[in-house]
Scaffold this active site. Sequence first.
Site, PDB file in Angstrom:
ATOM      1  N   ARG A 213      17.531  13.285   4.387  1.00 45.88           N
ATOM      2  CA  ARG A 213      16.922  13.168   3.060  1.00 45.88           C
ATOM      3  C   ARG A 213      17.890  13.746   2.036  1.00 45.88           C
ATOM      4  O   ARG A 213      18.615  14.713   2.313  1.00 45.88           O
ATOM      5  CB  ARG A 213      15.588  13.934   2.993  1.00 45.88           C
ATOM      6  CG  ARG A 213      14.435  13.196   3.662  1.00 45.88           C
ATOM      7  CD  ARG A 213      14.018  11.941   2.907  1.00 45.88           C
ATOM      8  NE  ARG A 213      13.001  11.154   3.572  1.00 45.88           N
ATOM      9  CZ  ARG A 213      13.234  10.083   4.352  1.00 45.88           C
ATOM     10  NH1 ARG A 213      14.465   9.677   4.558  1.00 45.88           N
ATOM     11  NH2 ARG A 213      12.237   9.407   4.891  1.00 45.88           N
ATOM     12  N   HIS A 261      20.250   3.976   1.192  1.00 46.42           N
ATOM     13  CA  HIS A 261      19.127   4.328   2.074  1.00 46.42           C
ATOM     14  C   HIS A 261      18.769   3.165   3.023  1.00 46.42           C
ATOM     15  O   HIS A 261      17.642   2.656   3.005  1.00 46.42           O
ATOM     16  CB  HIS A 261      17.895   4.741   1.246  1.00 46.42           C
ATOM     17  CG  HIS A 261      16.956   5.614   2.015  1.00 46.42           C
ATOM     18  ND1 HIS A 261      16.232   6.626   1.457  1.00 46.42           N
ATOM     19  CD2 HIS A 261      16.611   5.622   3.335  1.00 46.42           C
ATOM     20  CE1 HIS A 261      15.484   7.214   2.375  1.00 46.42           C
ATOM     21  NE2 HIS A 261      15.702   6.617   3.542  1.00 46.42           N
TER      22      HIS A 261
HETATM   23  N1  LIG Z   1      18.184   7.202   6.138  1.00 41.37           N
HETATM   24  C1  LIG Z   1      17.253   6.522   6.775  1.00 41.37           C
HETATM   25  O1  LIG Z   1      17.193   5.297   6.715  1.00 41.37           O
HETATM   26  C2  LIG Z   1      16.282   7.273   7.643  1.00 41.37           C
HETATM   27  C3  LIG Z   1      15.459   6.547   8.519  1.00 41.37           C
HETATM   28  C4  LIG Z   1      14.616   7.248   9.367  1.00 41.37           C
HETATM   29  C5  LIG Z   1      14.542   8.642   9.320  1.00 41.37           C
HETATM   30  N2  LIG Z   1      15.336   9.307   8.435  1.00 41.37           N
HETATM   31  C6  LIG Z   1      15.305  10.782   8.395  1.00 41.37           C
HETATM   32  O2  LIG Z   1      15.914  11.291   9.574  1.00 41.37           O
HETATM   33  C7  LIG Z   1      15.469  12.645   9.777  1.00 41.37           C
HETATM   34  C8  LIG Z   1      15.226  12.892  11.256  1.00 41.37           C
HETATM   35  O3  LIG Z   1      14.151  12.117  11.731  1.00 41.37           O
HETATM   36  P1  LIG Z   1      13.584  12.282  13.230  1.00 41.37           P
HETATM   37  O4  LIG Z   1      12.577  11.204  13.439  1.00 41.37           O
HETATM   38  O5  LIG Z   1      14.691  12.424  14.204  1.00 41.37           O
HETATM   39  O6  LIG Z   1      12.848  13.708  13.105  1.00 41.37           O
HETATM   40  P2  LIG Z   1      12.178  14.564  14.295  1.00 41.37           P
HETATM   41  O7  LIG Z   1      12.002  13.736  15.525  1.00 41.37           O
HETATM   42  O8  LIG Z   1      10.989  15.225  13.708  1.00 41.37           O
HETATM   43  O9  LIG Z   1      13.287  15.670  14.638  1.00 41.37           O
HETATM   44  C9  LIG Z   1      13.603  16.706  13.787  1.00 41.37           C
HETATM   45  C10 LIG Z   1      14.569  17.665  14.488  1.00 41.37           C
HETATM   46  O10 LIG Z   1      14.935  18.692  13.568  1.00 41.37           O
HETATM   47  C11 LIG Z   1      14.712  19.966  14.169  1.00 41.37           C
HETATM   48  N3  LIG Z   1      14.345  20.930  13.128  1.00 41.37           N
HETATM   49  C12 LIG Z   1      13.322  20.873  12.238  1.00 41.37           C
HETATM   50  N4  LIG Z   1      13.327  21.934  11.415  1.00 41.37           N
HETATM   51  C13 LIG Z   1      14.366  22.706  11.819  1.00 41.37           C
HETATM   52  C14 LIG Z   1      14.880  23.946  11.382  1.00 41.37           C
HETATM   53  N5  LIG Z   1      14.327  24.625  10.363  1.00 41.37           N
HETATM   54  N6  LIG Z   1      15.962  24.462  12.017  1.00 41.37           N
HETATM   55  C15 LIG Z   1      16.527  23.801  13.067  1.00 41.37           C
HETATM   56  N7  LIG Z   1      16.086  22.600  13.520  1.00 41.37           N
HETATM   57  C16 LIG Z   1      15.022  22.072  12.904  1.00 41.37           C
HETATM   58  C17 LIG Z   1      13.585  19.755  15.156  1.00 41.37           C
HETATM   59  O11 LIG Z   1      13.616  20.769  16.134  1.00 41.37           O
HETATM   60  P3  LIG Z   1      12.606  20.730  17.388  1.00 41.37           P
HETATM   61  O12 LIG Z   1      13.026  19.559  18.232  1.00 41.37           O
HETATM   62  O13 LIG Z   1      12.857  21.999  18.084  1.00 41.37           O
HETATM   63  O14 LIG Z   1      11.232  20.580  16.817  1.00 41.37           O
HETATM   64  C18 LIG Z   1      13.957  18.359  15.700  1.00 41.37           C
HETATM   65  O15 LIG Z   1      14.914  18.484  16.717  1.00 41.37           O
HETATM   66  C19 LIG Z   1      14.265  12.824   8.856  1.00 41.37           C
HETATM   67  O16 LIG Z   1      14.657  13.565   7.718  1.00 41.37           O
HETATM   68  C20 LIG Z   1      13.913  11.405   8.418  1.00 41.37           C
HETATM   69  O17 LIG Z   1      13.294  11.377   7.161  1.00 41.37           O
HETATM   70  C21 LIG Z   1      16.196   8.653   7.604  1.00 41.37           C
END
Ligand SMILES: NC(=O)c1ccc[n+]([C@@H]2O[C@H](COP(=O)([O-])OP(=O)(O)OC[C@H]3O[C@@H](n4cnc5c(N)ncnc54)[C@H](OP(=O)(O)O)[C@@H]3O)[C@@H](O)[C@H]2O)c1
Length: 298
Positions: A213, A261
């Site tokens: 983000r 994006h």
């Molecule tokens: N650009 C685009 O087109 C696009 C498309 C889709 C998604 N995204 C973005 O991609 C990102 C990741 O998505 P996702 O589905 O992979 O998310 P997710 O499955 O919820 O994974 C988030 C990861 O971040 C870790 N985390 C969260 N808070 C943390 C902190 N304070 N310190 C250290 N680690 C932390 C979590 O740890 P744990 O595993 O231990 O909980 C988890 O490993 C999001 O921001 C989403 O909005 C972007």
Amino acid sequence: MDKWEKALLEEDPNLDIRIWPAVGKAENITFAVCWNQPKNELKKYPNLKGIISLGAGVNHLIGDPTIPKHLKICRIVSPSLTQQMTTYVTGAALNYQRKFYKYYRQQQKKVWQRHSHTLAENLTVGVMGLGKLGTPVARQLETLGFRVKGWSNSPKNLKNIKTYVGQGALNDFLSGIQVLICLLPLTPKTEGILDLDLFKKLDHPAYIINTARGEHLVEEDLIYALDRGWIEGATLDVFSKEPLPEYHPFWNREQIVITPHIASITYPKKVASQVIDNYKRALSGIPLLNEVDREKGY
Ligand SMILES: NC(=O)c1ccc[n+]([C@@H]2O[C@H](COP(=O)([O-])OP(=O)(O)OC[C@H]3O[C@@H](n4cnc5c(N)ncnc54)[C@H](OP(=O)(O)O)[C@@H]3O)[C@@H](O)[C@H]2O)c1
């Protein structure tokens, strides 16, 4: 929303779908399918049983305090999103490692000049966030021969990937990283995490890839770090203001690759069955798939 309506009706022609704002009587709405919905809206539906975000990100929902606390929120998790994100990030890392960005610029000036590049085995890549998207990205980069480190909230066990847990391990994680990838969710703890203090702790010069983000990045700090030579370049898919305004200084920085994006796009046909599955679960009171922890914020 036309494409969504079509894809959902193809899966289940009996669905009664209303497209906001023409939703009719508020009490008839039992499930909400949302992306960047207006704040204050979702509290108006007394019989709402659940909400699904039309993407992997949920900060548009978590960031709306007017959504009643009892409502379950879920999100899209799909192999298609994972595949797109993995190829985007890998492409960006290879663009940097193999210096394609330099050759692209040279070609425009008809310049034949070779550049040496760091072999993958000597390049350390760090992935912040080892979730649904970060883990496959880290694995793919490891398969390509890069040295990979990962950082998350809870411990992970990933073959050949050195993992670090929590705030206390952040400095150790950052040390030695030449390419840093952000795939964290946007929460109060991660907002502004890509700042000058963090850039200073990387190996210099480093490269930044942010596909999470826009608010993860302190944009003026990136400009400063680029000017200092701490950061050599960046690939950015997300911005704190989208579309990126015409006056934004990033546009004029040739070290920054900008994409609008598109790293990972939700295709309605690919995920319509998942939306309907969760709709049925919500109506039956069964736990939702890919439910978000509203306390943790992701
Ligand atoms: N650009 C685009 O087109 C696009 C498309 C889709 C998604 N995204 C973005 O991609 C990102 C990741 O998505 P996702 O589905 O992979 O998310 P997710 O499955 O919820 O994974 C988030 C990861 O971040 C870790 N985390 C969260 N808070 C943390 C902190 N304070 N310190 C250290 N680690 C932390 C979590 O740890 P744990 O595993 O231990 O909980 C988890 O490993 C999001 O921001 C989403 O909005 C972007």
